[in-house]
Scaffold this motif. Sequence first.
Motif, PDB file in Angstrom:
ATOM      1  N   PHE A  45       0.787  -1.152   0.018  1.00  0.00           N
ATOM      2  CA  PHE A  45      -0.236   0.077   0.080  1.00  0.00           C
ATOM      3  C   PHE A  45       0.843   1.173  -0.051  1.00  0.00           C
ATOM      4  O   PHE A  45       0.434   2.297  -0.741  1.00  0.00           O
ATOM      5  CB  PHE A  45      -0.999  -0.129   1.223  1.00  0.00           C
ATOM      6  N   TRP A  46       1.911   1.358   0.764  1.00  0.00           N
ATOM      7  CA  TRP A  46       2.547   2.488   0.937  1.00  0.00           C
ATOM      8  C   TRP A  46       4.150   2.399  -0.009  1.00  0.00           C
ATOM      9  O   TRP A  46       4.239   3.466  -0.292  1.00  0.00           O
ATOM     10  CB  TRP A  46       3.111   2.708   2.584  1.00  0.00           C
ATOM     11  N   ASN A  69       1.918  -0.723  10.333  1.00  0.00           N
ATOM     12  CA  ASN A  69       2.504  -1.670   9.482  1.00  0.00           C
ATOM     13  C   ASN A  69       2.890  -1.080   8.194  1.00  0.00           C
ATOM     14  O   ASN A  69       1.971  -1.047   7.251  1.00  0.00           O
ATOM     15  CB  ASN A  69       1.369  -2.779   9.312  1.00  0.00           C
ATOM     16  N   LYS A  70       4.131  -0.855   8.289  1.00  0.00           N
ATOM     17  CA  LYS A  70       4.623  -0.130   6.915  1.00  0.00           C
ATOM     18  C   LYS A  70       4.668  -0.831   5.524  1.00  0.00           C
ATOM     19  O   LYS A  70       4.723  -0.415   4.596  1.00  0.00           O
ATOM     20  CB  LYS A  70       5.786   0.842   7.126  1.00  0.00           C
ATOM     21  N   TRP A  71       4.679  -2.090   5.717  1.00  0.00           N
ATOM     22  CA  TRP A  71       4.839  -3.360   4.823  1.00  0.00           C
ATOM     23  C   TRP A  71       3.489  -3.717   4.422  1.00  0.00           C
ATOM     24  O   TRP A  71       3.217  -4.762   3.938  1.00  0.00           O
ATOM     25  CB  TRP A  71       5.762  -4.077   4.975  1.00  0.00           C
ATOM     26  N   CYS A  72       2.368  -3.001   4.837  1.00  0.00           N
ATOM     27  CA  CYS A  72       0.951  -3.448   4.528  1.00  0.00           C
ATOM     28  C   CYS A  72       0.663  -3.746   2.995  1.00  0.00           C
ATOM     29  O   CYS A  72       1.141  -2.753   2.371  1.00  0.00           O
ATOM     30  CB  CYS A  72       0.100  -2.787   5.510  1.00  0.00           C
ATOM     31  N   ASP A  76      -4.661  -5.340   2.840  1.00  0.00           N
ATOM     32  CA  ASP A  76      -4.652  -4.881   4.320  1.00  0.00           C
ATOM     33  C   ASP A  76      -5.601  -3.684   4.376  1.00  0.00           C
ATOM     34  O   ASP A  76      -6.228  -3.587   5.278  1.00  0.00           O
ATOM     35  CB  ASP A  76      -3.486  -4.776   4.801  1.00  0.00           C
ATOM     36  N   ARG A  77      -5.539  -2.602   3.574  1.00  0.00           N
ATOM     37  CA  ARG A  77      -6.044  -1.409   3.737  1.00  0.00           C
ATOM     38  C   ARG A  77      -7.468  -1.169   3.098  1.00  0.00           C
ATOM     39  O   ARG A  77      -8.432  -0.761   3.492  1.00  0.00           O
ATOM     40  CB  ARG A  77      -5.213  -0.306   3.203  1.00  0.00           C
ATOM     41  N   LEU A  78      -7.571  -1.880   1.601  1.00  0.00           N
ATOM     42  CA  LEU A  78      -8.913  -1.891   0.915  1.00  0.00           C
ATOM     43  C   LEU A  78      -9.653  -3.074   1.158  1.00  0.00           C
ATOM     44  O   LEU A  78     -10.451  -3.351   0.301  1.00  0.00           O
ATOM     45  CB  LEU A  78      -8.551  -1.499  -0.562  1.00  0.00           C
TER      46      LEU A  78
END
Length: 321
Positions: A45-46, A69-72, A76-78
């Motif tokens: 995501f990021w 969680n910077k490696w999501c 995970d987010r959508l």
Amino acid sequence: MYPCKLSISGTWSKLIKSCKRFKVGGTSAPQMIRGIVGNGMDIKFWIDPWVSNTPLKVLFPNLFRLERNKWCSVADRLGGLYGNGPVSWSWRVYPSSPEQVADLISCHRMILGQCLVNRADTWAWYDSGPLDFSVNIAKHWAVSARVGSIIPSINFNWCKWIPLKCNVFMWRLLLDRIPTKVALRSRNIIHGEVSCGFCMLEKENVDHMFTACGMAAGLWQGIASWVKLPPIFLFSVKDIVEVVEGSRWSKNKKELLYGILIVACWRLWKARNERVFAQKNRNAVELVADIKSLSYLWLCSTGRFGGVDWKGWKSFVFDVM
């Protein structure tokens, strides 16, 4: 995005670093690659570029610092989104400052409408739209940089009655691709003094050597006197070819003048090399005499202007249609 830790040396690490250094219009090769979201399981995501050619961590660094969680992944987010549900954020501290809130609103607007579908994530070369990556596409992108910046566009018409070597030299001169001392030092070929081989007063670049140097000024005044033109004053090598358009002569006579100017540039460079490498000193009068004889020899060899004899050529008085 890249399975490589750049701090560790190795072939893959060097390849990624080289790709990031090479840019076309300020854009590196990795920035041309964008993720196409399917189920969102493989795209970060990021970290990965997927909404735009720039990763969200670069666009919104204030939010990235707050992410738990910077490696999501995108899923995970959508995961609950599918076009309607809320984004599943996971913050260490919820955004509260005006800058963080503004970034959060902008991020929401950017990912608005992004939906997960039942297929795997893919990657595409993104140049005015997603394209299937191929070596040919990347090659055309890379070559566009060389054509646009390394070889700038010039308007140069080759003269047909002089030798190829003179035409090639003039073409390279207008591109600033002849080995002057300034050009050689910029390529780390020579070091130290780069003063003009003739006057030793200014830096030896193409504009100085062919327009501002005393030797060049004397040569152009000698040429002007020979062909019966007003005094020639130049400020750039590109002004040399403009002298022809400034004359009110016939087409054929303009072609003769054009060739003479190119031969003059070639002979001036040759005199510079003779002085630098063989310590032979020539003056402007000798160069003009050489240009007269060489240009007449090459003119006669083509047979294009049969009505010009040596006597008329020396005084530049003849009839050409």
